[in-house]
Design an enzyme around this catalytic site. Structure first.
Site, PDB file in Angstrom:
ATOM      1  N   SER A 123       0.598  -1.339   0.056  1.00 25.27           N
ATOM      2  CA  SER A 123      -0.012  -0.035   0.019  1.00 25.27           C
ATOM      3  C   SER A 123       0.990   1.188  -0.021  1.00 25.27           C
ATOM      4  O   SER A 123       0.325   2.351  -0.435  1.00 25.27           O
ATOM      5  CB  SER A 123      -0.834   0.167   1.208  1.00 25.27           C
ATOM      6  OG  SER A 123      -1.632  -0.939   1.183  1.00 25.27           O
ATOM      7  N   HIS A 144      -0.184  -1.402  -7.267  1.00 25.95           N
ATOM      8  CA  HIS A 144      -1.047  -1.504  -6.244  1.00 25.95           C
ATOM      9  C   HIS A 144      -2.510  -1.641  -6.388  1.00 25.95           C
ATOM     10  O   HIS A 144      -2.789  -0.418  -7.239  1.00 25.95           O
ATOM     11  CB  HIS A 144      -0.742  -0.190  -5.259  1.00 25.95           C
ATOM     12  CG  HIS A 144      -1.651   0.262  -4.049  1.00 25.95           C
ATOM     13  ND1 HIS A 144      -1.899   1.507  -3.957  1.00 25.95           N
ATOM     14  CD2 HIS A 144      -2.089  -0.619  -3.317  1.00 25.95           C
ATOM     15  CE1 HIS A 144      -2.868   1.490  -2.844  1.00 25.95           C
ATOM     16  NE2 HIS A 144      -2.856   0.268  -2.495  1.00 25.95           N
ATOM     17  N   GLU A 156      -2.022   1.240  -9.368  1.00 25.68           N
ATOM     18  CA  GLU A 156      -0.935   2.115  -9.180  1.00 25.68           C
ATOM     19  C   GLU A 156       0.411   1.528  -9.762  1.00 25.68           C
ATOM     20  O   GLU A 156       0.641   0.528  -8.752  1.00 25.68           O
ATOM     21  CB  GLU A 156      -0.910   3.169  -8.036  1.00 25.68           C
ATOM     22  CG  GLU A 156      -2.064   3.948  -7.724  1.00 25.68           C
ATOM     23  CD  GLU A 156      -1.934   4.615  -6.413  1.00 25.68           C
ATOM     24  OE1 GLU A 156      -1.674   5.938  -6.280  1.00 25.68           O
ATOM     25  OE2 GLU A 156      -2.404   3.744  -5.483  1.00 25.68           O
ATOM     26  N   ASN A 195      -3.575   7.338  -2.410  1.00 20.95           N
ATOM     27  CA  ASN A 195      -3.448   7.664  -0.732  1.00 20.95           C
ATOM     28  C   ASN A 195      -3.195   9.069  -0.446  1.00 20.95           C
ATOM     29  O   ASN A 195      -3.520   9.459   0.466  1.00 20.95           O
ATOM     30  CB  ASN A 195      -2.820   6.491  -0.318  1.00 20.95           C
ATOM     31  CG  ASN A 195      -3.595   5.311  -0.072  1.00 20.95           C
ATOM     32  OD1 ASN A 195      -4.599   5.579   0.306  1.00 20.95           O
ATOM     33  ND2 ASN A 195      -3.097   4.210   0.129  1.00 20.95           N
TER      34      ASN A 195
HETATM   35  N1  NAD Z   1      -6.770  -4.504   2.579  1.00 23.33           N
HETATM   36  C1  NAD Z   1      -6.666  -3.448   1.703  1.00 23.33           C
HETATM   37  O1  NAD Z   1      -7.460  -2.652   1.870  1.00 23.33           O
HETATM   38  C2  NAD Z   1      -5.390  -3.254   0.920  1.00 23.33           C
HETATM   39  C3  NAD Z   1      -5.654  -2.395  -0.226  1.00 23.33           C
HETATM   40  C4  NAD Z   1      -4.517  -2.442  -1.199  1.00 23.33           C
HETATM   41  C5  NAD Z   1      -3.229  -2.824  -0.963  1.00 23.33           C
HETATM   42  N2  NAD Z   1      -3.169  -3.737   0.458  1.00 23.33           N
HETATM   43  C6  NAD Z   1      -1.956  -4.383   0.447  1.00 23.33           C
HETATM   44  O2  NAD Z   1      -1.780  -5.725   0.202  1.00 23.33           O
HETATM   45  C7  NAD Z   1      -1.008  -6.586   0.923  1.00 23.33           C
HETATM   46  C8  NAD Z   1      -2.017  -7.505   1.559  1.00 23.33           C
HETATM   47  O3  NAD Z   1      -2.836  -6.940   2.400  1.00 23.33           O
HETATM   48  P1  NAD Z   1      -4.335  -7.931   2.660  1.00 23.33           P
HETATM   49  O4  NAD Z   1      -5.244  -6.882   3.149  1.00 23.33           O
HETATM   50  O5  NAD Z   1      -4.811  -8.793   1.646  1.00 23.33           O
HETATM   51  O6  NAD Z   1      -3.824  -8.663   3.918  1.00 23.33           O
HETATM   52  P2  NAD Z   1      -4.505 -10.130   4.529  1.00 23.33           P
HETATM   53  O7  NAD Z   1      -3.929 -10.136   5.852  1.00 23.33           O
HETATM   54  O8  NAD Z   1      -5.779 -10.261   4.432  1.00 23.33           O
HETATM   55  O9  NAD Z   1      -3.613 -11.423   3.708  1.00 23.33           O
HETATM   56  C9  NAD Z   1      -2.360 -11.423   3.681  1.00 23.33           C
HETATM   57  C10 NAD Z   1      -2.175 -12.993   3.337  1.00 23.33           C
HETATM   58  O10 NAD Z   1      -0.859 -13.297   3.350  1.00 23.33           O
HETATM   59  C11 NAD Z   1      -0.565 -14.557   3.874  1.00 23.33           C
HETATM   60  N3  NAD Z   1       0.947 -14.668   4.307  1.00 23.33           N
HETATM   61  C12 NAD Z   1       1.440 -14.240   5.379  1.00 23.33           C
HETATM   62  N4  NAD Z   1       2.642 -14.508   5.349  1.00 23.33           N
HETATM   63  C13 NAD Z   1       3.013 -15.113   3.985  1.00 23.33           C
HETATM   64  C14 NAD Z   1       4.031 -15.847   3.587  1.00 23.33           C
HETATM   65  N5  NAD Z   1       5.168 -15.701   4.114  1.00 23.33           N
HETATM   66  N6  NAD Z   1       3.904 -16.347   2.404  1.00 23.33           N
HETATM   67  C15 NAD Z   1       2.782 -16.481   1.993  1.00 23.33           C
HETATM   68  N7  NAD Z   1       1.723 -16.065   2.433  1.00 23.33           N
HETATM   69  C16 NAD Z   1       1.784 -15.334   3.628  1.00 23.33           C
HETATM   70  C17 NAD Z   1      -1.768 -14.509   5.110  1.00 23.33           C
HETATM   71  O11 NAD Z   1      -1.732 -15.863   5.663  1.00 23.33           O
HETATM   72  C18 NAD Z   1      -2.783 -13.870   4.406  1.00 23.33           C
HETATM   73  O12 NAD Z   1      -3.724 -14.955   4.034  1.00 23.33           O
HETATM   74  C19 NAD Z   1      -0.832  -5.584   1.999  1.00 23.33           C
HETATM   75  O13 NAD Z   1       0.667  -5.183   1.580  1.00 23.33           O
HETATM   76  C20 NAD Z   1      -1.556  -4.562   1.956  1.00 23.33           C
HETATM   77  O14 NAD Z   1      -0.823  -3.248   2.636  1.00 23.33           O
HETATM   78  C21 NAD Z   1      -4.311  -4.041   1.148  1.00 23.33           C
END
Ligand code: NAD
Length: 323
Positions: A123, A144, A156, A195
């Site tokens: 993010s 992103h 992005e 953002n």
């Molecule tokens: N949630 C949002 O609104 C949003 C929006 C844009 C970007 N992001 C970014 O996307 C990324 C993921 O966010 P999210 O909300 O999906 O998080 P999340 O916690 O829902 O999902 C993360 C997943 O990664 C898995 N994981 C953890 N360590 C791991 C590893 N070593 N190998 C494989 N899998 C692993 C976890 O088990 C989990 O299922 C982050 O960088 C976040 O900042 C999130």
């Protein structure tokens, strides 16, 4: 790596974003490998992926047949070595933690083919720092997706200090093939573009609320019925062009000194977080929510957004045909 060479995409992390992103690639015809740490997490991701397709079917954006053939293109994995083997593109979507992302990139760098592109869905962490854990920083890039990926068109594509122009271009082309509206972020700055814009507005909204200038409902209404509505159609810079830059300049002269410019989170926001008022997920934020309202609020938001997008997309495609 050219966009046309990309056939197989690994998505690392099957959470909110990873599951959604996997669905977007699968619907666009890519073979997708979705990986998480264990079978249960991978299956939870697949359930989210299926739910996103159901929402698109309900909104008549895709047919049940489209969804079924997309699902057939998604394979699940728990072993990184297998997921990385032979891919042309990898999208990392593990939690937002720099050392975890660097460790994941370092492992993927060792396991993916030499020419593969490694993309991170961070993010706002530094693409340059994440890429520094690899021996291929020129083929590392930020991609992103906005949440929820099956609804939001913005992607992005951010260049780290060493990202090659060719790599960024490939991700722009691929994102368009997913039906997204990618933008190129030329420099690796915190918050990229979306953002930075969102939080500039958020800072002022919190300031207006703290100063008791208007209620939370009225602040939200002002945005939804005012600038937010216009920005969805033409964005802030074209808005200024149409309004007249001299007018916007004159207003900037007297208004900028009045606007909030704090470099710390708003004290009001800090207090709400300390008190456990975390928003819809805790039942209380600026508004109050009943337990079942969380899912309902999100479904309602996504449903309206999908319908709005349909209208906006039709307008864009008419513009493309010169009408
Ligand atoms: N949630 C949002 O609104 C949003 C929006 C844009 C970007 N992001 C970014 O996307 C990324 C993921 O966010 P999210 O909300 O999906 O998080 P999340 O916690 O829902 O999902 C993360 C997943 O990664 C898995 N994981 C953890 N360590 C791991 C590893 N070593 N190998 C494989 N899998 C692993 C976890 O088990 C989990 O299922 C982050 O960088 C976040 O900042 C999130």
């Amino acid at each position: 790596m050219k966009a046309d060479e990309i056939r197989t995409v690994a998505v690392i992390g099957a959470g909110t974003m990873g599951a959604g992103i996997a669905g977007e690639f699968a619907r666009a015809g890519y073979d997708v490998r979705l990986l998480d740490k264990n079978e249960e997490l991978v299956q939870r991701g697949m359930a989210m992926l299926r739910m996103a397709q159901e929402a698109l079917i309900a909104a008549r954006r895709i047919t049940r047949r489209n969804a079924a053939s997309a699902l057939k293109r998604v394979e699940t994995f728990t072993a990184l070595e297998e997921a990385c083997s032979g891919v042309q593109l990898l999208v990392e979507a593990v939690p937002e933690d720099l050392s975890l992302k660097q460790a994941t990139f370092a492992q993927c760098d060792n396991l993916c083919p030499r020419r593969a592109i490694l993309a991170t869905n961070t993010s706002g962490l530094s693409i340059t720092k994440i890429a520094s854990a690899t021996k291929r920083p020129g083929r590392c890039v930020g991609v992103h997706f906005w949440n929820p990926p099956h609804v939001m068109p913005l992607v992005e594509v951010t260049k780290g200090e060493k990202t090659s122009t060719a790599t960024a271009k490939t991700l722009m082309v691929v994102s368009r093939r997913l039906g997204k509206r990618p933008i190129l972020v030329r420099r690796d700055v915190p918050g990229f573009v979306g953002n930075r814009l969102q939080f500039a507005v958020m800072r002022e909204a919190l300031h207006i609320l703290s100063e008791d200038i208007a209620s939370a409902e009225d602040i939200d209404t002002a945005m939804r019925a005012g600038p937010g509505l216009r920005w969805g159609v033409i964005g802030p810079l074209r808005t200024a062009d149409l309004g007249g830059l001299d007018i916007f300049h004159a207003i900037s002269e007297y208004l900028f000194p009045e606007l909030n410019s704090d470099s710390k989170p708003s004290p009001l926001l800090s207090r709400l977080v300390r008190e456990g008022r975390l928003g819809a997920k805790s039942g209380m934020g600026f508004y109050q929510y009943r337990a079942k309202h969380f899912d309902e609020s999100i479904r309602h938001r996504d449903d309206v957004l999908l319908r709005l997008l349909k209208v906006l997309n039709e307008r864009e495609s008419r513009k493309g045909q010169g009408t």
